[in-house]
Scaffold this motif. Sequence first.
Motif, short mmCIF file in Angstrom:
data_model
loop_
_atom_site.label_atom_id
_atom_site.label_comp_id
_atom_site.label_asym_id
_atom_site.label_seq_id
_atom_site.Cartn_x
_atom_site.Cartn_y
_atom_site.Cartn_z
N LYS A 1 40.38 45.65 35.00
CA LYS A 1 40.99 45.02 33.82
C LYS A 1 41.95 43.92 34.29
N LEU A 2 41.64 42.71 33.90
CA LEU A 2 42.50 41.57 34.23
C LEU A 2 43.18 41.07 32.96
N LEU B 1 43.28 42.87 44.23
CA LEU B 1 41.90 42.66 43.76
C LEU B 1 40.90 43.39 44.65
N VAL C 1 44.88 37.86 31.55
CA VAL C 1 44.89 36.45 31.94
C VAL C 1 45.34 35.58 30.77
N ILE D 1 45.98 34.66 36.38
CA ILE D 1 45.87 36.12 36.37
C ILE D 1 47.28 36.70 36.32
N VAL E 1 46.51 42.84 37.29
CA VAL E 1 45.27 43.50 37.71
C VAL E 1 45.46 44.99 37.47
N ASP F 1 42.63 40.04 27.53
CA ASP F 1 42.14 41.01 28.50
C ASP F 1 40.69 40.67 28.85
#
Length: 349
Positions: free
Chosen positions: A100-101, A92, A103, A72, A75, A24
Motif C-alpha cells: 500500500k503506497l 520498498l 502518494v 511517495i 509505504v 492510496d
Amino acid sequence: MNRWTMSHVLQVYIDFKKYKGVRDVRVKKSQYGLGIMIIEGKHLAVGQGIFVSDIQEGSAAEQAGLLVGDMILAVNLDSLLGRTYDEATELLKKAEGVVKLVVCNPNENKEQKEKEKPKGQELKDDSSISVAQKTPQKGGAAGIAKEAVEPEEKKVRQDPKTCKIDVGKEITIEFQKEKNQGIGFYIAGGSNTPCNGVFVLDVSPEGAAGKDGRLQPGDQILSIGSDSFLEIEHDKARETVLKQAPGTITMTVLRHEKPTEEYEVEIQKKSGKGAGLCFAAFWSNKGVYVKELTAGGQAIETGKICKGDQLVAIGGLDVRDASLDDIAFHMKISNPLQMKLARYHSAKQ
C-alpha cells in the motif's frame, strides 16, 4: 485493528494533510518487484521528498495506476517524510505481497486545467502573430501616425562609448576588450533558426560586455564591426563573436520592447529514456536554456525546440529562477513532460 494501529494510521494521514490529491495505490509485488524507479529531491512546490522517476511498461505499478512524478508519502503506513533515498529503497524492498503506497502528484495536470477552464474563455492560438501586431494602439489616427514615422527615428547617432540603449532604436555602442578577456556573452538565433535575428542570450559579469554594463539579454545584434548579423547562420555568428580581438568592440544593436515569444510543448517520455534535451545554466545560476538537442531524441523530433530557448515552466510550475539541479530533478519526475519555453524573436522583417 487495535487502538495503537488506528492512532498510527490517523497520525500518518494528519501528516499528509498539507498535500493535495493524496490517494492510496495498492501494488501487488511480483518476483520482479514493483517496477518503479525512485529519486530523492526537492520539488519546487512541495519540498523535499521521494518521487517516482520511471515506471516499467506493463509492470504491477503501471497497472495499479502509479504515475511518474508521484510523491511517495508512505509505504504500508511507514511515512517517507524526511527519509533518505536509501531508507525509502529499504522499505520498498522489505514490503511484500500487496504493497500500500500513499502518494500525491504535485505536478500540475494540464489536461485537468483545460477541463476546468470556464466555457467561453478559450483563446484562439495567435502564436504566429508578431509582437508589433499584438501591441494595442492608442489614440486612433494619432497611433497610426506614430507607427508611420517611427522607423525614420530608429537610427540615433550618439557617443558610442557612453550612449544608452533605448527600446526601439538602433544604436551603435563601443566597449573595450582587454587581452586574455572574453567578450563575455552567448548568442541565440541566426538565419537558420526561427528567431528572425541574432540575440544576446546571456551576459557574463566578468566579460568585456558585462563590465561595460549596457548590453543585456534580448538585445538583437545587427552588426559587430564590419560583419552584418542580419543574414547570418548561428554557427557563423558565434564564430564571429568569439574571434573578436582585444581592443575596441563596435556593435550595432536593437532592444525590443517584448523580445520573447512563448510556446508550449509536450513530450511523452519512453520508459528508461530521457527527453533528449541538454540544458545549461545562465551565468546568474537562475534558470536554464537549451544547449543541445540529442540527435534522434524526442525533443528534436517535435520540431519546435531550438538551441537558446529558455525554459520558463515545467508542468505549469515557473522555473525561471530555479537552479540547474532543481530543474534537472523536475525533468526526471515529469511524464508527460509539459514545458513552456521562451524564444527571442524579432518582429522586424
